[in-house]
Design a protein around this motif. Structure first.
Motif, PDB file in Angstrom:
ATOM      1  N   PHE A  12     -41.500 -34.173  43.474  1.00 55.83           N
ATOM      2  CA  PHE A  12     -42.090 -34.716  42.242  1.00 55.83           C
ATOM      3  C   PHE A  12     -41.608 -34.049  40.888  1.00 55.83           C
ATOM      4  CE2 PHE A  12     -45.759 -34.800  39.175  1.00 55.83           C
ATOM      5  CZ  PHE A  12     -45.660 -36.316  38.930  1.00 55.83           C
ATOM      6  N   ASN A  13     -41.740 -32.713  41.251  1.00 60.51           N
ATOM      7  CA  ASN A  13     -41.362 -31.610  40.077  1.00 60.51           C
ATOM      8  C   ASN A  13     -39.895 -31.913  39.391  1.00 60.51           C
ATOM      9  OD1 ASN A  13     -43.725 -30.545  39.865  1.00 60.51           O
ATOM     10  ND2 ASN A  13     -43.290 -29.050  41.163  1.00 60.51           N
ATOM     11  N   TYR A  14     -39.006 -32.067  40.635  1.00 58.83           N
ATOM     12  CA  TYR A  14     -37.570 -32.406  40.100  1.00 58.83           C
ATOM     13  C   TYR A  14     -37.544 -33.862  39.481  1.00 58.83           C
ATOM     14  CZ  TYR A  14     -36.371 -28.519  42.756  1.00 58.83           C
ATOM     15  OH  TYR A  14     -35.975 -27.063  43.582  1.00 58.83           O
ATOM     16  N   GLY A  15     -38.228 -34.819  39.957  1.00 61.30           N
ATOM     17  CA  GLY A  15     -38.237 -36.021  39.129  1.00 61.30           C
ATOM     18  C   GLY A  15     -38.600 -35.914  37.831  1.00 61.30           C
ATOM     19  N   VAL A  16     -39.674 -35.367  37.436  1.00 63.40           N
ATOM     20  CA  VAL A  16     -40.364 -35.001  36.149  1.00 63.40           C
ATOM     21  C   VAL A  16     -39.258 -34.307  35.294  1.00 63.40           C
ATOM     22  CG1 VAL A  16     -42.054 -33.968  34.957  1.00 63.40           C
ATOM     23  CG2 VAL A  16     -42.850 -35.128  36.997  1.00 63.40           C
ATOM     24  N   LEU A  17     -38.551 -33.372  35.981  1.00 65.41           N
ATOM     25  CA  LEU A  17     -37.560 -32.658  35.029  1.00 65.41           C
ATOM     26  C   LEU A  17     -36.491 -33.663  34.570  1.00 65.41           C
ATOM     27  CD1 LEU A  17     -36.645 -29.924  34.057  1.00 65.41           C
ATOM     28  CD2 LEU A  17     -35.509 -29.384  36.336  1.00 65.41           C
ATOM     29  N   ALA A  18     -36.038 -34.287  35.683  1.00 65.43           N
ATOM     30  CA  ALA A  18     -34.831 -35.303  35.621  1.00 65.43           C
ATOM     31  C   ALA A  18     -35.349 -36.209  34.612  1.00 65.43           C
ATOM     32  CB  ALA A  18     -34.611 -36.078  36.741  1.00 65.43           C
TER      33      ALA A  18
END
Length: 91
Positions: A12-18
């Protein structure tokens, strides 16, 4: 159930960062595009100013080359102090 929630945290954190990076690139694109367009408009305005200066110079030469009538010359001499009013200042 807790194990699934714990495992989706980094994803989820990587998705938000992307998504944030994607939004930042989109904003940068539009800001850069506006800047380039403004620079092009400034160049066009400067070229227009140069052309206007050339035209003004040519008009002054033409006006100076034409003989003025005697009554106009007397009026010009009498109103010599007011000549500066008719000039348009350049910026």
């Amino acid at each position: 159930m807790n194990e699934l929630a714990a495992n989706t945290g980094p994803l989820f954190n990587y998705g938000v960062l992307a998504i944030l990076i994607l939004v930042a690139f989109i904003v940068w694109f539009f800001v850069n595009r506006a800047s380039v367009r403004a620079s092009e408009q400034i160049q066009l305005l400067e070229a227009l100013l140069e052309e206007q200066k050339k035209q003004t110079l040519l008009l002054r030469r033409i006006a100076d080359a034409q003989p003025a009538p005697a009554s106009a010359q007397q009026e010009t001499e009498e109103n010599g102090q007011r000549d500066f009013i008719r000039l348009i200042p350049e910026r």
